[in-house]
Write an enzyme that holds these catalytic residues in place. Sequence first.
Site, short mmCIF file in Angstrom:
data_model
loop_
_atom_site.label_atom_id
_atom_site.label_comp_id
_atom_site.label_asym_id
_atom_site.label_seq_id
_atom_site.Cartn_x
_atom_site.Cartn_y
_atom_site.Cartn_z
N ASP A 145 4.73 5.29 13.10
CA ASP A 145 6.08 6.43 14.71
C ASP A 145 4.55 6.28 16.05
O ASP A 145 3.80 6.77 15.74
CB ASP A 145 6.57 7.61 13.83
CG ASP A 145 7.36 8.43 15.05
OD1 ASP A 145 8.29 7.66 15.48
OD2 ASP A 145 7.48 8.88 15.55
N GLU A 198 -7.23 -0.73 -0.44
CA GLU A 198 -7.68 -0.04 -1.16
C GLU A 198 -6.96 -0.63 -2.68
O GLU A 198 -7.22 -0.16 -4.02
CB GLU A 198 -7.30 1.03 -1.29
CG GLU A 198 -8.98 1.63 -0.49
CD GLU A 198 -8.92 2.61 -0.73
OE1 GLU A 198 -8.02 4.26 -0.67
OE2 GLU A 198 -9.80 3.90 0.20
#
Length: 561
Positions: free
Chosen positions: A220, A269
Site C-alpha cells: 500500500d 529467503e
Amino acid sequence: MTHPAPTAPTAPAPFAHEDAADWYRGAVIYQVYPRSFADSDGDGIGDLAGIRARLPHLRDLGVDAVWISPFYASPQADAGYDVSDYRKVDPVFGDAADAEGLVRDAHELGLRVIFDIVPNHCSEEHEWFQRALAEGPGSASRALFHFHEGRGEAGELPPNDWESIFGGPAWTRVEGGEWYLHLFAPQQPDLNWDNPVVREEFRSVLRFWLDLGVDGFRVDVAHGLVKAPGLPDIGRTGQFGLLGNAPMPFFDQDGVHEIYRDWRRVLEEYPGERVLVAEAWTPTIERSACYVRPDEMHQAFNFTYLATDWDACALREVVDTTLEAMRRVGAPATWVLSNHDVTRHTTRLGNPPGSGTQMVTPGDPVLGLRRARAATLLMLGLPGSAYLYQGEELGLPDVTDLPDEVRADPSFHRAAGQEGFRDGCRVPIPWSGTSQPYGFGPREGDPSWLPQPDAWRELSVEAQTGVAGSTLELYRSALDVRREQPSLGAGDEVEWLDAPDGVLALVRRGEDGAPVVVTTNLTSEEVRLPLPGGLLLASAELAVDGDEAVLPADTTAWWLG
Ligand code: NOJ
C-alpha cells in the site's frame, strides 16, 4: 519495539512453491475486498470464513491468484488500511486460524494468495502511536513517526503546507503542542522510515506472513514511505490528484527503492517465487518501472492504463509506453481497470470521457457495460498480468446513489461530501437468491454494511451462471481461452495491425501456441475488417460476412490467427 512471540498458527499445508518460478508474469489476479465479499456470520460485514467458502467460485472463474485487502486488527477508520496490529486478524474478519485456513484452502485449489501490507502509516490505535502520545516530545517512540513543532509564534501552525489526500491539512496537533504527519486520515499516522526500528519491524512482519505460506504482498502507498529531507513546503495549496505530474516531496522519492531491495532479499529467503506488488501512483509509467527493477518488486499497478479514456489512440499509446518501460527492466506489464478506490469501469465507461476515476453519476449503464466487457477482453488480450476487482465479473456498476448516512469513506466526511465516493464500488457482492443480501450473508434478510440495489438480484453469481452471454460466463470463457492459448498473456510485445480509425487490432504471439488476434472497435459504428481468423470469443454478438468480420460498436473479439 518488542512484540509478543508471534503466534503463527500450525504449519501451512505443503504447496509447490518451488515449482513455479515466474508464475506471476502472466497471472490473472483477483482482488478480494473482505468486508464486501462474503459474510459467514450474518453481521453484515464480510469475513475470512466467507472468503474461504467462496474460493471455489474463484477457481471456477479461472484466476491464478487472489489478493486480499487488509483484514488485520484495525479500528476501521479507513476500512482496514489503518492497522493497529500487523500480525493479528481483526475479530470482525475472523482469527489467525481463519487466515491460515484460507491460505491452505486456496493452495489446495491451485490459487496463490497475496496479502496487503500497509507500511506508510499505521493506526492511531497501534501501540507505537499510543506510546508516542504518552511518552511525549523527544522520546524514542515519537521518533517512529513524524512529530514536529509547529510554525507560528506559539507553534499554532502546521510544520509545513502539505495537505492530506483525504482533504484538510496533513498534520494534526497533539496535547503538549507537537504535530504529527498523516498523508491520509488523522487516524493514520505516517511512520518514519528513516528510523531503523521501523525497517526492522516490517521485515519481521513480512516474515510472519511468509511463514504462513503467503505468495506475496501488495504494498500500500509504496511510493510514500520516504519523505524529502527537511519536509519542504510544496508552495501551493489545493487538492492534487494521485496521478498528478508534479513531483511531490512525499511521493516517489528515490529513497523508497532501498526499502524494496531490502524486502526482496527477505522474500528470497523463502522457497519459490514470492512477489511484491507496488501500489505506487507515479507521475509516469517510466517512474513506475523503477519499482520493478530486477532487485526490487515484481509488479507495479498500471494506474495510467486504468485512468485512460475509451479512446483507441490513447490506449495504444499507453500500451506501447507500458511495454517499452517494463521491457527495459525485465518486468511484466500489468493491467487493471477497477479496484476498491476507483469507480468501477462499468460505470466509468458509461460516463463522458475525461470524467476521471471517481464519479457520482451513473452515466449510460447499458453503454457502460458494453464497453466494460470490450475493455476487459482487450485487457486480457495484452501481454502480462491482469488484475480483476471482485464483482467486475458480474458486470456490477458503482452504486452512485448511496445515502450520505451509510457512507464510510473517510474522505467523504473530511471533504464534506465533495470527494470520497469510494463506497460506490464497495457494495457487497450478490451471490444468489431473490432478496437482500442476495447470498452475501448466510440468511435472507441479513444486513449488509452497504445496501445493495434491488436490480442486483439479476446480477448475482447464481443468476448469471450458465446463462449464455452473461458477463460472468464471458469472464469464465475469457480466462479459459487465455489458459488454452498461451500466446495471450505471454511475452512483452504486441504487434499492431493496420486498422480503421477508432479500432485497435493487434497480434499476440507466444513461444507456444498459435498467434491470437485481438480486435477492439472503440467507435460507436459497426466496422468491417478482413477476417483475422477463426473466432475464439467476443464481448458482444458479431457477424462474419464472407471474408470480412463485422465488428459492432464497442466490441472486442479474439481470433485464432
Ligand atoms: C491505498 C488504498 O488502496 C486505499 O484504500 C487507502 O485508503 C489508502 N491507500 C491509504 O492506505
